[in-house]
Design a protein around this motif. Structure first.
Motif, mmCIF file in Angstrom:
data_model
loop_
_atom_site.group_PDB
_atom_site.id
_atom_site.type_symbol
_atom_site.label_atom_id
_atom_site.label_comp_id
_atom_site.label_asym_id
_atom_site.label_seq_id
_atom_site.Cartn_x
_atom_site.Cartn_y
_atom_site.Cartn_z
ATOM 1 N N GLN A 247 0.827 -1.208 0.000
ATOM 2 C CA GLN A 247 0.000 0.000 0.000
ATOM 3 C C GLN A 247 0.864 1.262 0.000
ATOM 4 N N VAL A 248 1.951 1.246 0.767
ATOM 5 C CA VAL A 248 2.854 2.402 0.801
ATOM 6 C C VAL A 248 3.500 2.607 -0.559
ATOM 7 N N GLU B 84 2.308 1.743 -3.491
ATOM 8 C CA GLU B 84 1.291 2.266 -4.410
ATOM 9 C C GLU B 84 1.102 3.768 -4.209
ATOM 10 N N SER B 85 1.079 4.203 -2.947
ATOM 11 C CA SER B 85 0.935 5.634 -2.663
ATOM 12 C C SER B 85 2.124 6.423 -3.186
ATOM 13 N N ILE B 86 3.338 5.871 -2.995
ATOM 14 C CA ILE B 86 4.534 6.564 -3.481
ATOM 15 C C ILE B 86 4.525 6.642 -5.002
ATOM 16 N N GLN C 163 1.910 6.757 -7.002
ATOM 17 C CA GLN C 163 0.945 7.784 -7.410
ATOM 18 C C GLN C 163 1.527 9.183 -7.215
ATOM 19 N N GLN C 164 2.189 9.414 -6.082
ATOM 20 C CA GLN C 164 2.797 10.718 -5.832
ATOM 21 C C GLN C 164 3.906 11.016 -6.841
#
Length: 311
Positions: free
Chosen positions: A147-148, A150-152, A154-155
């Motif tokens: 999950q982390v 995936e967030s990175i 996207q950013q």
């Protein structure tokens, strides 16, 4: 009843007498002990026999199959764990590649925008810190780590798009500044002749002067007043050695009477770049540069370009 006790020392013996009651009690105790030992031995024998009877070949085979199934499950879990590690490693590699692109874009923007390198250093890790909170620390699980990541991702994608837009904006602004015709075509010298009608230096008659002249020292630098493409760099009748630069938007500048040409046709030049050395070739009375500006193919007064502020 007499009981004889023997000693080890000198073979002497001593006799003790017991009453009938004591003899009976002793006999009963001895018999009870023997009965208890016999019962215990019989129970242990039955338990052993029952245990041996319950371990059948079918039960052993079932245990072996269960053990084999558990080994297969362990191998499956190991394979899945390795696949998850490989997938995470691949995504980390992709993130590293994106971060390298972001660093390159950031460094390019720093250069284009003229920012201080110490303020935005993309070659070093950003400074971080804060008090330690051991009670709140915990290790990442695979789902949390995924999950982390995936967030990175996207950013990183969002920042990359933003930086690309900013890069295009800065490049366009820089290109416009480079193309903006402004300033003098020399680093040292003085204005020796204006644009328009004047007395011809060779005939003394009233004649049209299509540019301005800057006199100076022989061999001094002649520079581009804006960025552009060199469309002419050789000798031309009357002009001597001539450099012509197209700046786009219908603007062309000319630099004539040069002693030495420093660029050739097709070169891309930047604002302030040395184009030639000042001389007196062609129709000239001394070292100077004849500077012309053409706008949409027509002669324009260079003064309005020389004196306007640079962007």
């Amino acid at each position: 009843m007499n009981i004889i006790f023997l000693r080890d020392g000198h073979g002497q013996s001593r006799a003790r007498s017991m009453g009938a009651r004591a003899v009976v009690l002793t006999t009963v105790l001895a018999l009870s002990l023997v009965a208890a030992l016999s019962a215990a031995a019989f129970w242990l024998g039955r338990q052993s026999a029952a245990s041996d009877a319950s371990i059948t070949p079918e039960l052993v085979k079932t245990w072996q199959e269960n053990l084999k199934q558990q080994k297969e499950e362990i191998r499956t879990y190991k394979s899945l764990a390795q696949q998850n590690i490989d997938a995470l490693t691949l995504r980390m590699g992709e993130l590293q590649a994106r971060l390298l692109r972001l660093d390159a874009l950031g460094q390019r923007l720093t250069d284009v925008a003229g920012l201080d390198e110490g303020e935005f250093d993309f070659e070093s890790s950003p400074a971080l810190g804060g008090p330690e909170e051991p009670a709140l620390e915990q290790s990442f699980s695979v789902p949390m780590l995924t999950q982390v990541l995936e967030s990175i991702e996207q950013q990183a994608e969002s920042r990359e798009q933003q930086l690309r837009v900013m890069d295009e904006l800065f490049v366009n602004q820089r290109f416009q500044r480079e193309q903006f015709v402004a300033g003098r075509p020399i680093k040292k010298g003085w204005l020796s002749s204006h644009y328009g009608f004047r007395s011809d230096p060779f005939t003394g008659k009233r004649a049209w002067h299509s540019g301005v002249d800057f006199a100076g020292k022989e061999g001094s630098d002649i520079v581009a007043v804006a960025g552009g493409v060199v469309t002419y760099s050789e000798e031309r009748f009357g002009y001597g050695n001539l450099v012509e630069v197209n700046h786009g938007g219908g603007l062309v500048t000319r630099y004539a009477h040069c002693a030495k040409l420093m660029v050739k046709t097709g070169d891309v030049v930047q604002k302030g770049q040395i184009l030639a050395k000042m001389g007196s070739t062609g129709r000239s009375t001394g070292p100077h540069v004849h500077f012309e500006v053409l706008q949409d193919g027509r002669s324009a007064n260079p003064a309005k370009f020389i004196h306007r502020a640079s962007r």
